[in-house]
Design an enzyme around this catalytic site. Structure first.
Site, mmCIF file in Angstrom:
data_model
loop_
_atom_site.group_PDB
_atom_site.id
_atom_site.type_symbol
_atom_site.label_atom_id
_atom_site.label_comp_id
_atom_site.label_asym_id
_atom_site.label_seq_id
_atom_site.Cartn_x
_atom_site.Cartn_y
_atom_site.Cartn_z
ATOM 1 C CB SER A 57 -0.954 0.016 1.198
ATOM 2 O OG SER A 57 -1.991 -0.908 1.010
ATOM 3 C CE LYS A 60 -4.554 1.573 -0.620
ATOM 4 N NZ LYS A 60 -4.175 0.389 0.130
ATOM 5 C CB SER A 112 -4.350 1.430 3.938
ATOM 6 O OG SER A 112 -3.516 1.001 2.897
#
Length: 392
Positions: A57, A60, A112
């Protein structure tokens, strides 16, 4: 008494040595790591920094940056079936619902949420595939040449161009660009954010899971990540001792070692602040005010430079020297703004920066007409002197 004082001083010296970490003593859990000066891009420490790896993640941060730079965050984004079926961790959006883009960004960065990433990607480009093409182009512009993203949320994936992966160095570069965006900082520094869907019937609260914001001095942004392939990952930014640094750790342990990444980050920051510092150097301008002009109507020409106050991020043991590279004279004619030399800043004997030195005025050359005029003036003066003698 002398013995006691000696032992006390020895203990102080030893304690200082304990907290000064060398590059060889970092002992990171992460398989790859980097800490970088965000302003210059200088790598302060790297471990397998160019090795391509899955990064979960931490992806992101680039998804967020793209949305902030290319979309109106006050507008609404509609949820597709594809977005609604994304795996955990997720907000739980439902097909057909609409959410403000800004709220989805908080869900993306604080919690997230994987479904928020897909809603945003489809809103920005029409499909995840088109979005990732644009995001990879952005990564290239930021200097992240070893990055290839397949998903907007960092879930493992593969397409015709390869698997979803990046490097520790690329992540630090991307974060350096992210922290220049004020909206990015506002979102990633928020402790909590509450919002509803467009109908107002569903209410959500997102909490920030970046532990460093409250436990590390100077932490200004960051994003965690985990998948079974990537392990625990982190990318962040820290300001300490007049330095802004971005850092990343990849594959910093697997369950149950969730805290390994925090230990790795602390070691990286301590190493950087122990061994590097910002130094401001101002060149002495007393010797570069003017220079002799050969065959000019004026004997000397005034000089000017740019800002001679330069900041360097260097190791504490580095030697900085400033030298003037100027000729002993300049040939006429001289044009205003003509470059004739430079001020060089050297670190350990190697030039790191050069400030040009320019002329401040025009000066004509002594040509034929100049000498002809001098002859006429001398002849006239001689004749006048002769006449005065006759009169006397």
């Amino acid at each position: 008494m002398k013995t006691i004082v000696f032992v006390f001083l020895y203990m102080i010296i030893c304690s200082v040595q304990i907290y000064s970490i060398s590059a060889d003593e970092l002992n990171l859990n992460a398989k790859a790591a980097v800490i970088m000066d965000a302003e210059s891009g200088k790598i302060l420490y790297g471990k397998s920094k160019d090795q391509k790896m899955p990064n979960a993640s931490t992806t992101k941060i680039l998804t967020c940056l793209y949305i902030l730079e290319h979309c109106d965050i006050e507008k609404k984004a509609k949820v597709s079936k594809n977005a609604a079926i994304q795996p955990k961790v997720r907000l739980g959006v439902r097909e057909g619902e609409s959410y403000k883009v800004k709220d989805l960004l908080y869900g993306l960065m604080l919690e997230s949420y994987n479904d928020c990433a897909v809603v945003l990607a489809e809103y920005a480009a029409g499909s995840v595939e088109k979005f990732e093409k644009r995001v990879n182009q952005l990564a290239g512009k930021l200097g992240a040449s070893n990055t290839h993203f397949v998903t907007p949320n960092g879930l493992d994936g593969t397409d015709k161009n390869g698997r979803h992966e990046t490097t520790a160095q690329d992540l630090a570069k991307i974060m350096a660009s992210c922290i220049k965006n004020q909206h990015f900082l506002e979102i990633t520094q928020a402790k909590q954010h509450t919002f509803t869907d467009d109908s107002g019937k569903r209410r959500f609260t997102c909490n920030n899971h970046n532990a460093l914001l409250s436990t590390m001095q100077g932490a200004i942004s960051g994003k965690t990540g985990y998948t079974s392939k990537a392990g625990y990952c982190y990318v962040g930014a820290v300001k300490q001792k007049n330095m802004t640094m971005t850092l990343s750790v990849l594959a910093s342990g697997w369950p149950p070692h969730k805290t390994y990444k925090w230990n790795d980050v602390r070691k990286l920051v301590q190493y950087a602040t122990d061994h590097y510092e910002k130094r401001e150097i101002v060149a002495d301008t007393s010797k570069i005010k003017e220079i002799y002009v050969k065959d000019g109507l004026k004997q000397k020409v005034l000089l000017k430079t740019g800002n001679l106050k330069v900041s360097f991020l260097v190791k504490k043991t580095d030697q900085i020297k400033v030298e003037s590279i100027l000729p002993s004279y300049v040939d006429a004619p001289v044009k205003k703004g003509q470059k004739i030399g430079e001020i060089r800043y050297l670190v350990n004997g190697k030039s790191q920066k050069a400030i040009p030195v320019y002329t401040k005025q025009n000066i004509k050359r002594k040509d034929y007409w100049y000498y002809f005029e001098k002859i006429i003036q001398r002849f006239t003066l001689t004749r006048e002197c002769a006449m005065i003698k006759q009169i006397r």
